[in-house]
Design a protein around this motif. Structure first.
Motif, short mmCIF file in Angstrom:
data_model
loop_
_atom_site.label_atom_id
_atom_site.label_comp_id
_atom_site.label_asym_id
_atom_site.label_seq_id
_atom_site.Cartn_x
_atom_site.Cartn_y
_atom_site.Cartn_z
N GLY A 1 0.75 -0.83 0.04
CA GLY A 1 0.05 0.06 0.02
C GLY A 1 0.80 1.33 -0.05
N GLU B 1 0.63 -6.76 4.05
CA GLU B 1 -0.94 -6.26 3.75
C GLU B 1 -1.56 -5.88 5.11
N ALA B 2 -0.97 -6.20 6.10
CA ALA B 2 -1.50 -5.35 7.26
C ALA B 2 -1.05 -3.98 7.31
N ARG C 1 -0.60 -2.30 4.65
CA ARG C 1 -1.78 -1.62 3.84
C ARG C 1 -3.04 -1.32 4.30
N GLU C 2 -3.61 -2.35 4.94
CA GLU C 2 -4.91 -2.08 5.67
C GLU C 2 -4.86 -0.96 6.90
N ASP C 3 -3.85 -1.02 7.67
CA ASP C 3 -3.86 -0.17 8.91
C ASP C 3 -2.56 -0.02 9.60
#
Length: 447
Positions: A154, A309-310, A312-314
């Motif tokens: 992200g 991925e974590a 990217r999410e928050d």
């Protein structure tokens, strides 16, 4: 299946569709008039003249009118046919969609891989098609590398072409100065590109969003200006030429070897043909793309991929859970840059010449466009988007003139109707079995 009755709030569907179509046609006239309605033509005696192409404007307006009319008129049928069924839970629908998306993406990727494997041997294939497919493969590899940074972690990177340039110039300098072969320079160029990825990662550790994009854009421009002005090392605007071409374990793809040795066609006892080198280059980049895809899939399933991925999410949640955000960001930049360096090495070996003109901001924008159109985090989507962005305009010169207009329209339409990209579904990194899901549901229900 009958169409639901029209509510008073919606009004007459035919009148609504006609009104939307008229508005779309008027907007298209305003857009197409300055873009398509006028053209400068060279005169015989010198100078230019203004030519009018109002027929193109009318055609574009009619396409927008009838397209919008059909879409608006069919909207009630589509909503009724694909609407949510009564009594279905959100959890069941989501799980079914995710499984279907994973199967469809995997099957589609397998079909694309098999077609790419036999492409040079198809009856319709010629040198131009194989050469164009090689170019598509380069952008697929760049897209897979940038997909790690943008799609998984992200982190918006607008200077990805810098790593592409580092890989190309690293191979050019090492091969022309020290006489190293392609296979030796390939990992070295990847390591150097990863080092530049770390250099970019340190200044942007505290940045996110628009600020991150601006810094990465500046990094790409800094590398390009260094390539132009550092004449002693990079050759300046002229670049570096005389780069050794790829050989088949030392056997050149030539009619005769310069030192009287054996050539590729002599080893296999076949007649010399220039297409042999083109096919060899194609399968080299095809192998590199497969390795990149498999490594990306493997990394995503490892703890570092889950951390990407974590992040990217928050990012705040990552910090609160004890994730080393600094290491995660640097690893994403370094890994994506390494694959960009590999692609740049192949590009230099294929062209035999590198110059700053090949590494402009447009290349970064094009790779980012491939990642966004294909779907963030989707490898199959990157392949499909690369084919659409790179290959389709090559086979139609008329479309090539309107490449930027087509890309802009595709981005707008995709963001409106399919924001997730062509392949919008992403398989989760960790999938719980049915027994674990039942235990989790019982635990949550008991509390």
């Amino acid at each position: 299946m009958s169409l639901p009755a029209t509510s008073p709030q919606l009004g007459n569907p035919l009148a609504t569709a006609l009104r939307e179509a008229v508005i779309a046609g008027i907007i298209m006239i305003g857009l197409a008039l300055p873009l398509l309605g006028f053209q400068l033509q060279n005169q015989t005696g010198g100078g230019v003249a203004l030519a009018y192409r109002f027929d193109w404007v009318v055609i574009a307006a009619l396409i927008a009118f009838f397209g919008r009319f059909i879409v608006a008129l069919s909207r009630p049928w589509i909503a009724h046919a694909f609407g949510k069924k009564p009594g279905s839970s959100a959890r069941t629908t989501t799980e079914g969609t995710g499984l279907s998306g994973r199967l469809t993406s995997a099957h589609l990727g397998l079909v694309l891989g098999l077609v790419a494997l036999v492409l040079p041997f198809l009856p319709i294939s010629d040198r131009y098609i194989v050469d164009t497919a090689t170019t598509v493969m380069i952008y697929v590899m760049l897209g897979l590398g940038l997909n790690i940074v943008v799609g998984l972690a992200g982190l918006l990177d607008l200077g990805y072409v810098a790593f592409y340039a580092v890989g190309a110039y690293s191979f050019a300098l090492l091969s022309t100065t020290y006489g190293l072969s392609f296979w030796i320079c390939l990992p070295l160029a990847g390591i150097l590109a990863a080092f530049f990825g770390l250099m970019l990662g340190f200044p942007v550790l505290r940045l996110r969003g628009d600020y991150l994009a601006i810094v990465t854009l500046g990094f790409g421009e800094i590398v390009r200006l260094i390539l132009i002005n550092f004449n002693a090392l990079t050759g300046g605007p002229n670049g570096i030429g005389g780069i050794p071409r790829l050989t088949f374990f030392g056997l050149p793809f030539a009619n005769s070897a310069p030192d009287g040795g054996m050539t590729f066609h002599q080893l296999f006892g076949i007649e010399y043909a220039p297409i042999h080198r083109v096919m060899f280059l194609y399968y080299v980049i095809f192998t590199l793309v497969l390795i990149t895809a498999m490594v990306s899939i493997r990394l995503r399933r490892l703890p570092i991929g889950r951390a990407w991925e974590a992040l990217r999410e928050d990012e705040i949640a990552c910090r609160s859970l004890g994730v080393n955000v600094t290491a995660v960001k640097l690893s994403a930049f370094a890994t994506g840059a390494m694959f960009g360096g590999f692609a740049g090495t192949f590009f230099a070996a294929r062209q035999g010449l590198v110059s700053p003109e090949s590494f402009t901001f447009w290349e970064s924008a094009m790779v980012l466009m491939i990642v966004v159109l294909g779907g963030l985090g989707s490898q199959t989507g990157v392949v499909i988007a690369a084919i659409a962005v790179v290959a389709v305009p090559e086979f139609s010169r008329d479309l090539a003139h309107f490449r930027m207009l087509m890309f802009g329209a595709a981005m707008v339409l995709l963001m409106v109707w399919r924001p997730g990209g062509i392949i919008g579904t992403r398989a989760p990194s960790v999938v719980l079995g049915r027994s674990w899901r039942k235990k989790l549901a019982d635990t949550v229900g008991g509390t």
